[in-house]
Design a protein around this motif. Structure first.
Motif, short mmCIF file in Angstrom:
data_model
loop_
_atom_site.label_atom_id
_atom_site.label_comp_id
_atom_site.label_asym_id
_atom_site.label_seq_id
_atom_site.Cartn_x
_atom_site.Cartn_y
_atom_site.Cartn_z
N ILE A 24 0.85 -1.17 -0.04
CA ILE A 24 -0.15 -0.20 0.08
C ILE A 24 0.79 1.24 0.02
O ILE A 24 0.79 2.14 -0.81
CB ILE A 24 -1.07 -0.25 1.11
N ALA A 25 2.07 1.34 0.81
CA ALA A 25 3.06 2.23 0.95
C ALA A 25 3.45 2.63 -0.45
O ALA A 25 3.60 3.58 -0.93
CB ALA A 25 3.79 2.07 2.03
N ASP A 26 4.01 1.60 -1.14
CA ASP A 26 4.54 1.50 -2.21
C ASP A 26 3.68 2.17 -3.42
O ASP A 26 3.84 2.81 -4.49
CB ASP A 26 4.91 0.35 -2.92
N ALA A 27 2.32 1.76 -3.51
CA ALA A 27 1.36 2.08 -4.49
C ALA A 27 1.15 3.52 -4.10
O ALA A 27 0.78 4.31 -5.32
CB ALA A 27 -0.12 1.48 -4.10
N VAL A 28 1.10 4.21 -2.97
CA VAL A 28 0.97 5.56 -2.66
C VAL A 28 2.26 6.26 -3.11
O VAL A 28 1.92 7.17 -3.83
CB VAL A 28 0.77 5.57 -1.26
N HIS A 29 3.37 5.71 -2.93
CA HIS A 29 4.41 6.56 -3.13
C HIS A 29 4.50 6.85 -4.82
O HIS A 29 4.67 7.53 -5.19
CB HIS A 29 5.75 5.78 -2.79
N ARG A 30 4.23 5.52 -5.50
CA ARG A 30 4.27 5.65 -6.89
C ARG A 30 3.25 6.61 -7.43
O ARG A 30 3.60 7.51 -8.40
CB ARG A 30 3.82 4.16 -7.45
N GLN A 31 1.98 6.76 -6.96
CA GLN A 31 1.07 7.75 -7.13
C GLN A 31 1.54 9.20 -7.13
O GLN A 31 1.32 9.89 -7.80
CB GLN A 31 -0.26 7.33 -6.58
N MET A 32 2.22 9.30 -5.90
CA MET A 32 2.70 10.59 -5.53
C MET A 32 3.61 11.19 -6.33
O MET A 32 3.74 12.35 -6.88
CB MET A 32 2.90 10.77 -4.26
N THR A 33 4.30 10.19 -7.09
CA THR A 33 5.55 10.65 -7.77
C THR A 33 5.03 11.03 -9.19
O THR A 33 5.49 11.84 -9.83
CB THR A 33 6.54 9.47 -8.07
N GLU A 34 3.87 10.63 -9.55
CA GLU A 34 3.11 10.59 -10.84
C GLU A 34 2.32 11.85 -10.75
O GLU A 34 2.45 12.83 -11.44
CB GLU A 34 2.32 9.39 -11.41
N LEU A 35 1.27 11.98 -10.02
CA LEU A 35 0.42 12.86 -9.66
C LEU A 35 -0.06 12.80 -8.21
O LEU A 35 -0.72 11.95 -7.65
CB LEU A 35 -1.10 12.54 -10.55
N THR A 65 -9.75 2.40 2.92
CA THR A 65 -8.45 2.32 2.99
C THR A 65 -7.60 1.63 3.99
O THR A 65 -6.47 1.68 3.97
CB THR A 65 -7.80 3.66 3.04
N SER A 66 -8.35 0.87 4.99
CA SER A 66 -7.71 0.19 5.98
C SER A 66 -6.90 1.48 6.99
O SER A 66 -6.18 1.07 7.72
CB SER A 66 -6.74 -0.82 5.53
N GLY A 67 -7.57 2.61 6.82
CA GLY A 67 -6.98 3.68 7.35
C GLY A 67 -5.51 4.23 7.13
O GLY A 67 -4.99 5.08 7.83
N TYR A 68 -5.18 3.58 5.95
CA TYR A 68 -3.67 3.95 5.40
C TYR A 68 -3.51 5.48 5.27
O TYR A 68 -2.65 6.28 5.45
CB TYR A 68 -3.14 3.10 4.41
N LEU A 69 -4.72 6.04 4.67
CA LEU A 69 -4.76 7.51 4.26
C LEU A 69 -6.49 7.74 4.42
O LEU A 69 -7.11 6.62 4.03
CB LEU A 69 -4.46 7.90 2.83
N PRO A 70 -6.88 8.87 4.67
CA PRO A 70 -8.26 9.31 4.91
C PRO A 70 -8.77 9.42 3.63
O PRO A 70 -8.55 10.14 2.79
CB PRO A 70 -8.08 10.51 5.83
N MET A 71 -9.94 8.82 3.65
CA MET A 71 -10.89 8.78 2.54
C MET A 71 -12.22 8.10 2.87
O MET A 71 -12.22 7.07 3.62
CB MET A 71 -10.28 7.57 1.41
N GLY A 72 -13.28 8.67 2.28
CA GLY A 72 -14.64 8.38 2.46
C GLY A 72 -15.41 8.32 1.23
O GLY A 72 -14.82 8.79 0.16
N GLY A 73 -16.62 8.00 1.38
CA GLY A 73 -17.46 8.20 -0.05
C GLY A 73 -18.99 7.84 0.29
O GLY A 73 -19.35 7.59 1.26
N ALA A 94 -3.69 10.01 -4.42
CA ALA A 94 -2.84 9.12 -3.41
C ALA A 94 -3.87 8.41 -2.48
O ALA A 94 -3.64 7.16 -2.28
CB ALA A 94 -1.92 10.09 -2.58
N CYS A 95 -4.97 8.95 -1.89
CA CYS A 95 -5.72 8.23 -1.42
C CYS A 95 -6.58 7.00 -1.86
O CYS A 95 -6.64 5.98 -1.60
CB CYS A 95 -7.02 9.14 -0.56
N ALA A 96 -6.96 7.46 -3.22
CA ALA A 96 -7.70 6.44 -4.17
C ALA A 96 -6.45 5.31 -4.45
O ALA A 96 -7.11 4.09 -4.48
CB ALA A 96 -7.89 6.99 -5.53
N ALA A 97 -5.11 5.55 -4.74
CA ALA A 97 -4.30 4.51 -4.69
C ALA A 97 -4.25 3.86 -3.39
O ALA A 97 -4.04 2.50 -3.87
CB ALA A 97 -3.01 5.05 -5.08
N ALA A 98 -3.89 4.50 -2.44
CA ALA A 98 -4.17 3.61 -1.13
C ALA A 98 -5.33 2.56 -1.02
O ALA A 98 -5.50 1.55 -0.99
CB ALA A 98 -4.18 4.42 0.13
#
Ligand SMILES: Cc1ncc(COP(=O)(O)O)c(CNc2cccc(C(=O)O)c2)c1O
Length: 460
Positions: free
Chosen positions: A71-82, A291-299, A328-332
């Motif tokens: 999950i951390a890697d997916a967020v990191h990848r996303q953050m380096t792109e957008l 997100t299992s709490g890794y980043l804040p997201m709701g919907g 980044a939250c969507a990636a998490a």
């Protein structure tokens, strides 16, 4: 500040600068906060190096457990792109599109659209405004009243607090806002009186019918409810409750909102709690396990019926947030849901770890301090009573014994939540059989220690 600071120094800085949520911060500062520095799986580490079993999955949210690198890697990848862009003004981005598609796939068939936000409270504020917009769009603007339950919990924003039924929260700030009413909750152990659970389930459901008929169906917009109330104390309704509520709602043109912030994403052994009870909501607020709490997201998952009014009919819904659909939250969330699907965690709760832990949790009901042990899926409660077998006799100063027991539990190396004088668990869905055995063993020791302490104080 860093993890290497000694606990005393971290505590002092926390006390000097941090205003905690849902806390008597003055009292906390006198006692000193617990500093959690790391977490992996179901285990937390505090600043003194203690390992603690996280029986609450953070706050009911860490479905896949803590510290998943992917999950951390997916967020990191996303953050380096957008790292950020908004979804206002005709823009969108691949991660939020992929997440919206994934949610349409894993949710019941009537749900194909999602409105995104950053928390469960914001999800319920979105529900509040969307319900009103829906009825305006359907040409019934006088349908405004939203009915919730006393002791329900729907968040801490103005609408979240208003829809919730926590009286202490209403009193701080003159809530609820206009147009919200509450009915009794299906809490048989605490409020069932002399009725059997089955009779009480029908009675509680018909309180909804009475409220609707009192205000007039033409004035009532929606009913909001958690399949199982979480923060209210894991209130598992009698089996007769939901079928009767469903009958009442089917006979009336009122929207049904199932708050899935806790019950969603496998907590009950189904993707959503509504599926466990066979109920069919029109809107489902989500957060936590998304997100299992890794980043804040709701919907808010929007059914085709509601989408017909708020999307397909055209017209602008004047609502949204800077971080709605945050990339980044969507990636998490996507990485999190991928794990839940790949490791079949929902099925595991239904067919394996759920039954395994339920049997052992219910066995704690034999303890002299326990009036009722209940658990559905992987969410459970132990009602602590002064006189076993007597539901009507509670400890004085409600919450004192619960708080004592919770603190003893933490000292014994297990996090349980105290609500009133009940002890609650809602562990990560990845908890192993061995870890479940450890959880139950520490809970048992905690009950014994609490019993001894109550005897020493002459409280039992
Ligand atoms: C059913 C439900 N709906 C909405 C919310 C609000 O979500 P946010 O907190 O993300 O705005 C919740 C949150 N539930 C929640 C939040 C914080 C603490 C506790 C507790 O039981 O101590 C429970 C919840 O349990």
């Amino acid at each position: 500040v860093s993890n290497r600071y000694p606990t005393a120094q971290l505590r002092a800085l926390d006390a000097a600068h941090h205003f905690h949520p849902f806390t008597d911060t003055k009292a906390l500062n006198a006692e000193g906060s617990r500093i959690i520095t790391a977490a992996k799986g179901v285990w937390l580490t505090d600043s003194d190096g203690n390992r603690i079993l996280d029986g609450m999955a953070g706050l009911w949210c860490a479905q896949v457990g803590h510290g998943r690198e992917e999950i951390a890697d997916a967020v990191h990848r996303q953050m380096t792109e957008l790292s950020y862009y908004n979804t206002f003004f005709k823009t969108t981005h691949p991660p939020v599109i992929a997440l919206a598609e994934k949610l349409a796939e894993v949710s019941p068939p009537q749900f194909n659209r999602t409105f995104f936000c950053s928390s469960g409270s914001e999800a319920n504020d979105t529900v509040f405004r969307m319900v009103r917009f829906y009825w305006d769009q359907m040409g019934k603007p006088e349908k405004k009243i939203i009915i919730g339950r006393w002791n329900g919990y729907h968040g801490s924003t103005l609408a979240g607090t208003s829809l919730g039924g926590m009286k202490a929260m209403h009193e701080q700030g003159d809530l609820p806002v206009p147009g919200v009413r509450h009915i009794p909750q299906p809490y048989w152990f605490g409020e069932g009186g002399d009725m059997s659970p089955a009779e009480f389930g029908i009675w509680a459901a018909r309180e909804l019918e009475k409220a609707i008929d009192h205000h007039g169906e033409d004035k009532v917009a929606a009913f909001i409810a958690e399949p199982i109330q979480g923060a209210g104390g894991v209130i598992i309704p009698p089996e007769t409750y939901w079928p009767e509520v469903q009958r009442i709602l089917k006979e009336r043109d009122i929207l049904f909102v199932a708050d899935e912030v806790i019950c969603g994403f496998g907590r009950l052994g189904t993707w959503f709690g509504s599926e466990y009870y066979g109920i069919e909501p029109d809107l489902m607020p989500i957060a936590k396990g998304l997100t299992s709490g890794y980043l804040p997201m709701g919907g808010v998952l929007v059914s085709d019926k509601v989408a017909a009014g708020v999307i397909d009919k055209g017209g602008e819904f004047y609502h949204g947030y800077t971080y709605s659909g945050h990339p980044a939250c969507a990636a998490a969330a996507l990485a999190n849901l991928e794990i839940i699907q790949r490791e079949k965690l929902v099925e595991r709760v239904a067919n394996d770890i759920g039954p395994y832990l339920q049997a052992r949790w219910r066995a704690l009901g034999e303890h002299p301090l326990v009036g009722e042990a209940r658990m559905t899926g992987l969410v459970g409660a132990l009602e602590l009573v002064p006189e076993k077998g007597n539901r009507k006799k509670a400890f004085p100063n409600t919450g004192t014994v619960g708080t004592m027991c919770r603190d003893i539990s933490f000292r014994n190396g297990l996090i349980m939540r105290a609500v009133r004088d009940s002890m609650i668990i809602s562990p990560p869905l990845v908890i192993t059989h061995g870890e479940a055995d450890q959880l139950v063993a520490i809970a048992k020791k905690t009950l014994d220690d609490t019993h001894a302490e109550l005897k020493r104080r002459g409280m039992i």
